[in-house]
Write a protein that holds these residues in place. Structure first.
Motif, mmCIF file in Angstrom:
data_model
loop_
_atom_site.group_PDB
_atom_site.id
_atom_site.type_symbol
_atom_site.label_atom_id
_atom_site.label_comp_id
_atom_site.label_asym_id
_atom_site.label_seq_id
_atom_site.Cartn_x
_atom_site.Cartn_y
_atom_site.Cartn_z
ATOM 1 N N ILE A 31 17.617 4.166 64.863
ATOM 2 C CA ILE A 31 17.356 2.853 64.273
ATOM 3 C C ILE A 31 18.165 1.789 65.001
ATOM 4 N N ALA A 32 19.439 2.080 65.254
ATOM 5 C CA ALA A 32 20.310 1.118 65.943
ATOM 6 C C ALA A 32 19.759 0.762 67.322
ATOM 7 N N PHE B 47 13.614 -0.450 54.299
ATOM 8 C CA PHE B 47 14.861 -1.196 54.198
ATOM 9 C C PHE B 47 14.790 -2.100 52.972
ATOM 10 N N LYS C 219 20.023 7.259 62.155
ATOM 11 C CA LYS C 219 20.694 5.945 62.192
ATOM 12 C C LYS C 219 20.883 5.471 63.627
ATOM 13 N N CYS D 141 16.270 -6.260 59.288
ATOM 14 C CA CYS D 141 15.432 -5.268 59.981
ATOM 15 C C CYS D 141 13.952 -5.337 59.625
ATOM 16 N N GLY E 74 19.432 -3.490 63.702
ATOM 17 C CA GLY E 74 19.642 -2.256 62.958
ATOM 18 C C GLY E 74 21.072 -1.765 62.953
ATOM 19 N N GLU E 75 21.726 -1.837 64.090
ATOM 20 C CA GLU E 75 23.095 -1.330 64.177
ATOM 21 C C GLU E 75 24.025 -2.074 63.231
ATOM 22 N N ALA F 282 23.219 -3.921 60.606
ATOM 23 C CA ALA F 282 22.800 -3.784 59.210
ATOM 24 C C ALA F 282 23.240 -2.455 58.619
ATOM 25 N N LEU F 283 23.177 -1.384 59.399
ATOM 26 C CA LEU F 283 23.540 -0.073 58.881
ATOM 27 C C LEU F 283 25.049 0.117 58.774
ATOM 28 N N ILE G 162 19.665 -5.487 54.225
ATOM 29 C CA ILE G 162 19.203 -4.757 55.411
ATOM 30 C C ILE G 162 17.766 -5.170 55.741
ATOM 31 N N VAL H 129 15.523 -0.771 66.452
ATOM 32 C CA VAL H 129 15.219 -1.838 65.498
ATOM 33 C C VAL H 129 16.218 -2.970 65.710
ATOM 34 N N GLU H 130 15.698 -4.145 66.041
ATOM 35 C CA GLU H 130 16.572 -5.290 66.283
ATOM 36 C C GLU H 130 17.422 -5.573 65.049
#
Length: 96
Positions: free
Chosen positions: A50-51, A20, A47, A28, A57-58, A60-61, A24, A54-55
């Motif tokens: 990741i969502a 990242f 993705k 992340c 992640g949703e 950020a993406l 992002i 990864v805390e």
């Protein structure tokens, strides 16, 4: 095109290294290794993983202008991601 495989991440391992950058990374962290199916998965599926895993992640993406590179080559559409590959998410950068 030559695939880049990292130590400890073989194509048979079912893992990808996710990097990242920019904002992002602020949310992340700098990197994570994620399990994916040994057959691989679409970028969309990655993705979603990741969502879920990864805390932050949703959110950020979903950031506008997020670009993706797979094995240091910019990707478009919804490419296939295979175990052992490096996937980098880059948010917009400013400055020069």
């Amino acid at each position: 095109m030559t695939a880049v495989h990292f130590a400890g991440l073989s194509p048979a391992s079912g893992l990808v290294r996710v990097l990242f950058f920019g904002r992002i990374a602020d949310v992340c962290g700098r990197s994570v290794e994620l399990a994916i199916p040994k057959r691989g998965c679409s970028l969309t599926e990655l993705k979603n993983r990741i969502a879920r895993q990864v805390e932050g992640g949703e959110a950020a993406l979903r950031e506008p202008c997020v670009r993706v590179a797979i094995d240091q080559v910019m990707a478009s559409d919804d490419p296939w991601v295979s175990p052992g590959q490096e996937v980098a998410f880059l948010s917009a950068f400013s400055g020069g």
